[in-house]
Design an enzyme around this catalytic site. Structure first.
Site, PDB file in Angstrom:
ATOM      1  N   LYS A  81       0.848  -1.212   0.025  1.00  0.00           N
ATOM      2  CA  LYS A  81      -0.004  -0.077  -0.033  1.00  0.00           C
ATOM      3  C   LYS A  81       0.962   1.335  -0.124  1.00  0.00           C
ATOM      4  O   LYS A  81       1.980   1.200   0.391  1.00  0.00           O
ATOM      5  CB  LYS A  81      -0.633   0.073   1.042  1.00  0.00           C
ATOM      6  CG  LYS A  81      -2.031  -0.855   1.309  1.00  0.00           C
ATOM      7  CD  LYS A  81      -2.851  -0.827   2.500  1.00  0.00           C
ATOM      8  CE  LYS A  81      -3.903  -1.843   2.823  1.00  0.00           C
ATOM      9  NZ  LYS A  81      -4.981  -1.828   1.858  1.00  0.00           N
ATOM     10  N   ARG A 134     -10.344 -11.542   1.910  1.00  0.00           N
ATOM     11  CA  ARG A 134     -11.191 -12.716   1.622  1.00  0.00           C
ATOM     12  C   ARG A 134     -10.436 -14.104   1.692  1.00  0.00           C
ATOM     13  O   ARG A 134     -10.959 -15.125   1.583  1.00  0.00           O
ATOM     14  CB  ARG A 134     -11.499 -12.347   0.204  1.00  0.00           C
ATOM     15  CG  ARG A 134     -10.166 -12.034  -0.628  1.00  0.00           C
ATOM     16  CD  ARG A 134     -10.630 -11.243  -1.961  1.00  0.00           C
ATOM     17  NE  ARG A 134     -10.896  -9.899  -1.790  1.00  0.00           N
ATOM     18  CZ  ARG A 134     -11.179  -9.107  -2.682  1.00  0.00           C
ATOM     19  NH1 ARG A 134     -11.426  -9.431  -3.774  1.00  0.00           N
ATOM     20  NH2 ARG A 134     -11.152  -7.632  -2.225  1.00  0.00           N
TER      21      ARG A 134
HETATM   22  N1  BES Z   1      -8.039  -3.810   4.473  1.00  0.00           N
HETATM   23  C1  BES Z   1      -8.327  -3.419   3.176  1.00  0.00           C
HETATM   24  C2  BES Z   1      -9.606  -2.692   3.127  1.00  0.00           C
HETATM   25  C3  BES Z   1      -9.603  -1.273   3.491  1.00  0.00           C
HETATM   26  C4  BES Z   1      -9.264  -0.305   2.896  1.00  0.00           C
HETATM   27  C5  BES Z   1     -10.182  -1.232   4.860  1.00  0.00           C
HETATM   28  C6  BES Z   1      -9.394   1.150   3.532  1.00  0.00           C
HETATM   29  C7  BES Z   1     -10.282  -0.016   5.338  1.00  0.00           C
HETATM   30  C8  BES Z   1      -9.917   1.246   4.680  1.00  0.00           C
HETATM   31  C9  BES Z   1      -8.175  -4.599   2.281  1.00  0.00           C
HETATM   32  O1  BES Z   1      -7.451  -5.678   2.665  1.00  0.00           O
HETATM   33  C10 BES Z   1      -7.790  -4.253   0.798  1.00  0.00           C
HETATM   34  O2  BES Z   1      -6.696  -3.841   0.953  1.00  0.00           O
HETATM   35  N2  BES Z   1      -8.733  -4.145  -0.163  1.00  0.00           N
HETATM   36  C11 BES Z   1      -8.256  -3.879  -1.387  1.00  0.00           C
HETATM   37  C12 BES Z   1      -8.981  -4.920  -2.387  1.00  0.00           C
HETATM   38  C13 BES Z   1      -8.154  -4.688  -3.777  1.00  0.00           C
HETATM   39  C14 BES Z   1      -6.809  -5.141  -3.879  1.00  0.00           C
HETATM   40  C15 BES Z   1      -9.088  -5.588  -4.652  1.00  0.00           C
HETATM   41  C16 BES Z   1      -9.001  -2.581  -1.522  1.00  0.00           C
HETATM   42  O3  BES Z   1      -9.840  -2.175  -1.206  1.00  0.00           O
HETATM   43  O4  BES Z   1      -8.108  -1.703  -2.333  1.00  0.00           O
HETATM   44 MN    MN Z   2      -5.402  -5.527   2.166  1.00  0.00          MN
END
Ligand code: BES
Ligand code: MN
Ligand code: ZN
Length: 492
Positions: free
Chosen positions: A273, A347
């Site tokens: 990230k 997931r």
């Molecule tokens: N934990 C994150 C989702 C999240 C994002 C929670 C912002 C709270 C605030 C999750 O694991 C994630 O990174 N999801 C990705 C999925 C994508 C890679 C398909 C996302 O939402 O960008």
């Molecule tokens: Mn994630």
């Protein structure tokens, strides 16, 4: 905040009496206030031109009775939603703390606003209990500077029996305990709240309340072939944990499984990230925290439903051993997943946890997860995203949330989106890309659900918030109240 309910609070000896007042066109008299307050309040509103607009405040120094009286505007009656009450109550807590008031009372115009007295008393008792919450475990303060606890008497509406008042108080306390457990755990830094600590906390809660708790370590998780959880864990030096908490009443008609996402830190892994606000990813275990807090409240309230709380926990970090894009992972269920983005890790661990829940043959299966940024894009922090294969369950959860001041908004998990997670090399891929990101995540989970009544709560936008008029920065315990309310409404 300690909250007590009384139909007739004693006003002398109090530091501050808060009177919530709706905005009125005509200057009608305020009903429900004792005479000794009604006169000074009426005089002050006239002199200062206080009209009860949202968050309008006025402090009055009465000649007798309490030291101070503070009027707080509620806005127009017709717009009196739970979020409005929430900010008014938060304002009370902030005002009391600033004024160093330790004994306060709250008057709400039950008689005039036309809300159901039972439900609104419950809501106010709950909101007040949490209104002065702070996470300050790591703040070093000198003893004399530490804020003193506030004791609050909520004026109960006429017409509620002592039995009802007692029930409301008992419920508010149990829910407060559970919500506080969830918030404290979620607000704790990720070097404290590791998967091992999450499991320990679950064991502590289970010991206190007498429910059963089983913790699986890495060896056991390997033996169970939880491929999703193990894949995500590969980049981390911390061992994963898988936890099962069981509340089994003497007699029950229904079984409900609650499943939580417990990523104690989500860096994204190899698909790392951006660093801005990455520290917030300590909150990626809020689903698991909600499950632990809910189990605590459920057992305290002796809810006559068999409830199984399950969570999977690991960090998601990059390293030389981390799982990577292109890997194909065999999940516990036997289905295979092509990894295209290691940041879609929630997931992966939930797929195994949802599959594990099948053995309990639940009537309802509910999961809680800070699953997608896409859900935050869609709904912000105003509502939790709700996905379900059972319209009746979805509606019951929405209604339960409405009664306790928690908004759930239904989103689709149509098979139309399946194309987006189709893989050329495995049964599915773990990310469907940007479009409909919250829905493709839900659809992925559905592949591991074997229950006709399943609901997925995407709490990414609601589990933690920035400081706002409604409350302090940090974890909220999202999903917990609605779930307890839903379980209490199930016929046993
Ligand atoms: N934990 C994150 C989702 C999240 C994002 C929670 C912002 C709270 C605030 C999750 O694991 C994630 O990174 N999801 C990705 C999925 C994508 C890679 C398909 C996302 O939402 O960008
Ligand atoms: Mn994630
Ligand atoms: Zn995550």
């Amino acid at each position: 905040m300690q909250v007590e309910l009384s139909p007739k609070p004693k006003l002398s000896k109090l530091d501050n009496v808060f009177v919530l007042l709706p905005q009125r066109k005509s200057k009608e008299e305020f009903h429900g206030l004792p005479d000794e307050l009604a006169k000074p309040v009426e005089k002050a509103t006239r002199q200062a031109g206080f009209s009860g607009r949202t968050d309008e405040t006025l402090s009055v120094l009465p000649e007798s009775g309490p030291r101070k009286v503070t009027l707080i505007g509620l806005g127009k009656d017709c717009e009196l939603a739970s979020s409005r009450l929430r900010s008014a109550i938060y304002l009370i807590a902030k005002t009391a703390r600033k004024g160093r008031d330790t004994r306060i009372a709250v008057f709400f115009p039950w008689e005039t606003v036309g809300l159901d007295p039972y439900f609104s008393t419950r809501l106010l008792a709950d909101l007040l209990t949490h209104s002065d919450y702070r996470y300050d475990a790591y703040i070093t303060v000198r003893e004399e500077e530490a804020p003193k606890p506030i004791h609050c008497i909520l004026k109960a509406p006429g017409g509620l029996s002592p039995r009802e008042l007692k029930a409301i108080r008992r419920e508010a306390n149990a829910i407060a305990t559970g919500v506080t457990t969830a918030r404290n755990l979620a607000n704790a830094p990720p070097n404290e709240a590791t998967p091992t600590r999450m499991a320990e906390r679950a064991v502590e809660v289970a010991k206190e309340t007498g429910i059963k708790c089983t913790v699986f370590d890495k060896k056991k998780i390997e033996r169970l072939k939880m491929g999703g959880l193990l894949a995500v864990n590969r980049g981390s030096a911390e061992e994963p944990r898988f936890v099962v908490m069981e509340h089994t009443p003497g007699s029950y008609a229904k079984t409900v499984c609650l499943v939580g996402k417990g990523i104690t830190f989500d860096s994204g892994g190899i698909s790392i990230k951006p660093s801005e606000r990455m520290e917030d990813m300590k909150y990626d275990m809020c689903g698991a925290a909600t499950v632990i807090g809910a189990m605590q409240a459920i057992s305290q309230l002796e809810i006559p439903v068999r409830v199984i709380g399950i969570f999977a926990s690991t960090e998601n970090l990059p390293s030389g051993t981390a799982y990577k894009p292109g890997d194909i992972i065999t999940m516990m269920s036997g289905k295979t997943v092509e990894i295209v983005n290691t940041d879609a890790e929630g997931r992966m661990i939930l797929g195994d946890a949802l599959h594990y829940a099948k053995q309990f043959d639940p009537d309802h299966l509910i999961d809680f997860a800070t699953l997608t940024g896409a859900c935050v894009v869609a709904l912000g922090s105003a509502a939790t995203g709700l996905f379900s294969n059972d319209t009746e369950l979805a509606q019951k959860l929405i209604d339960a949330g409405e009664r306790v001041g928690e908004r759930l908004w239904r989103m689709p998990e149509w098979d139309d989106y399946k194309e987006l997670i189709r893989s050329d090399w495995a049964d599915m891929k773990n990310s469907g890309g940007r479009w409909a990101g919250a829905s493709t995540a839900a659809l992925f989970l559905k592949e591991f659900v074997d229950c006709r009544s399943w609901a997925h709560l995407d709490i990414a936008g609601t589990a933690y918030v920035d400081e706002s008029a409604r409350g302090p920065r940090g974890a909220t315990g999202a999903g917990l109240r609605a779930t307890i309310e839903f379980l209490q409404s199930l016929d046993s």
